[in-house]
Structure formats: C-alpha cells, structure tokens
Design a protein around this motif. Structure first.
Motif, PDB file in Angstrom:
ATOM      1  N   MET A   1       2.194 -10.271  -9.609  1.00 25.48           N
ATOM      2  CA  MET A   1       2.836  -9.260  -8.808  1.00 25.48           C
ATOM      3  C   MET A   1       1.851  -8.645  -7.814  1.00 25.48           C
ATOM      4  SD  MET A   1       5.689  -7.840  -8.350  1.00 25.48           S
ATOM      5  CE  MET A   1       6.521  -6.421  -7.779  1.00 25.48           C
ATOM      6  N   ALA A   2       0.611  -8.432  -8.240  1.00 30.96           N
ATOM      7  CA  ALA A   2      -0.388  -7.836  -7.357  1.00 30.96           C
ATOM      8  C   ALA A   2      -0.685  -8.763  -6.173  1.00 30.96           C
ATOM      9  CB  ALA A   2      -1.669  -7.527  -8.118  1.00 30.96           C
ATOM     10  N   LEU A   5       2.223  -8.330  -3.706  1.00 26.11           N
ATOM     11  CA  LEU A   5       2.098  -7.057  -3.001  1.00 26.11           C
ATOM     12  C   LEU A   5       0.922  -7.069  -2.023  1.00 26.11           C
ATOM     13  CD1 LEU A   5       2.844  -4.409  -5.773  1.00 26.11           C
ATOM     14  CD2 LEU A   5       4.245  -4.978  -3.795  1.00 26.11           C
ATOM     15  N   LEU A   8       2.055  -8.956   1.000  1.00 21.96           N
ATOM     16  CA  LEU A   8       3.060  -8.160   1.708  1.00 21.96           C
ATOM     17  C   LEU A   8       2.404  -7.021   2.482  1.00 21.96           C
ATOM     18  CD1 LEU A   8       6.107  -7.680   2.182  1.00 21.96           C
ATOM     19  CD2 LEU A   8       6.042  -6.145   0.210  1.00 21.96           C
ATOM     20  N   PHE A   9       1.474  -6.304   1.845  1.00 24.63           N
ATOM     21  CA  PHE A   9       0.786  -5.209   2.521  1.00 24.63           C
ATOM     22  C   PHE A   9      -0.043  -5.710   3.702  1.00 24.63           C
ATOM     23  CE2 PHE A   9       0.597  -1.938  -1.190  1.00 24.63           C
ATOM     24  CZ  PHE A   9       1.983  -1.864  -1.181  1.00 24.63           C
ATOM     25  N   GLY A  56      -4.008  -4.137   0.849  1.00 27.93           N
ATOM     26  CA  GLY A  56      -3.612  -5.505   0.525  1.00 27.93           C
ATOM     27  C   GLY A  56      -4.792  -6.375   0.127  1.00 27.93           C
ATOM     28  N   LEU A  59      -5.921  -5.348  -3.342  1.00 27.69           N
ATOM     29  CA  LEU A  59      -5.020  -5.909  -4.355  1.00 27.69           C
ATOM     30  C   LEU A  59      -5.295  -7.392  -4.590  1.00 27.69           C
ATOM     31  CD1 LEU A  59      -1.596  -4.216  -3.542  1.00 27.69           C
ATOM     32  CD2 LEU A  59      -2.913  -4.024  -5.660  1.00 27.69           C
ATOM     33  N   SER A  63      -6.790  -8.827  -8.096  1.00 26.48           N
ATOM     34  CA  SER A  63      -5.977  -9.755  -8.883  1.00 26.48           C
ATOM     35  C   SER A  63      -6.719 -11.058  -9.136  1.00 26.48           C
ATOM     36  CB  SER A  63      -4.646 -10.028  -8.190  1.00 26.48           C
ATOM     37  OG  SER A  63      -4.846 -10.793  -7.020  1.00 26.48           O
TER      38      SER A  63
END
Length: 183
Positions: A1-2, A5, A8-9, A56, A59, A63
């Motif tokens: 999920m990270a 995200l 996406l960021f 982003g 993240l 991750s």
C-alpha cells in the motif's frame, strides 16, 4: 500500500509542481467565471506539489527498506543465517530448558530450512504448550512457541513485527518423538 501511495503522491505532486494553474483550476477556478489565480495561489500549488513529491519519495524509500514481515525478506535472511553455521544453540523447555545436542540442532536446522515459513497475525493473546529459543553467535535470538496461537510451531523474531508458523510435519513429529512436551 505504501508503494502505491508513494507513486500516487509523486505523480500528483509533479502535476501540481509543473502545472499549478491546472491544479488551481480543478480546485477553485471552475467555480468562477473568468477567474484567474494570483501569483501567490500558483506558488502555493507549486509548493504543495514539491511537498507531495517528497512525501511520495519517503514512502517509496521506507517501503523498500521495510522492517518486518515477509515482504522485507525476514524468512530468507533467517534461513541464510541458519545455513551459515551461525547458530550457537537451540533451547527447548519452559521451566527446565534443555539445550539440544549438536546433532539435534543440525536436524532441527535442516527441518526449518526445508519448511515454508508462513506469516500470521497472533492477535493479542499468547499461549503455548512449550517454548524455546534459537540463539545465534551474534547474540540475536528468535523465540520458539510450540502449539501456540497458530496451533503449530511458531517463530517470534525480535526484529520483525510478524510471527511465522514453521510449516513442517517432520519438525512436529521430531518434537513429539523427543518428549519435549514433558518439560
């Protein structure tokens, strides 16, 4: 999920940093006829875009470095440590721990290496019919729980938030054959 995200960021941040007018228009401009953003509004959108890109990237990096679970490769690192002859000793027993002989230790190591280590979520309740521990030469340890929450033989590493079930009928049979339930 990270990871999702993070990407996406980064994408949204790049759009805001490169095209601040488009972002402003999607947020506010469409509401007003013939409206134009101020220079301050465009700078704010561009700054927010840079912040999103940085978040982003953080993240994504966090991750990839990970600190637990199978995604971070703990089971593979654990098995590598077993095969590199770095086990100091294996103890089994809750009240009167017994240190396995070198022959027994080698047998247990072989069975663990051949087994799948399946992650599971133990919840808040812990219980077991017996415990043990694998002590490595670098003084790290991995706790063993026999027939705990999962119903099987579990690994509870200090370095990982996840717990693992050792999927090995051979190890369960070996454990029962050596009468470790009596300890």
């Amino acid at each position: 999920m990270a990871v999702f995200l993070g990407f996406l960021f980064i994408i949204l941040g790049l759009i805001a940093a490169i095209r601040p007018y488009s972002v402003w228009y999607l947020q506010l401009g469409w509401k007003f006829k013939d409206a134009e953003p101020s220079d301050l509004a465009l700078r704010r959108e561009r700054f927010a875009g840079f912040i999103l890109v940085m978040v982003g990237v953080i993240l994504l990096v966090s991750s990839c470095s990970g600190s637990g679970g199978s995604a971070d490769g703990w089971p593979a690192r654990f098995k590598d440590k077993l095969s590199a002859d770095r086990v100091l000793e294996i103890n089994i027993g809750m009240t009167r721990p017994v240190t396995l002989t070198q022959e027994e230790t080698n047998a247990v190591i072989e069975m663990i290496q051949a087994a799948e280590l399946s992650p599971f979520e133990p919840g808040n309740a812990y219980g077991a019919s017996n415990t043990g521990e694998i002590l490595f030469k670098d003084h790290t340890r991995v706790k063993l729980l026999f027939f705990g929450t999962s119903g099987g033989i579990e690994l509870h590493p200090e370095q990982s938030e996840k717990k693992y079930v050792i999927m090995s009928e051979n190890l369960i049979k070996w454990y029962r054959a050596h009468h470790f339930d009596d300890l």
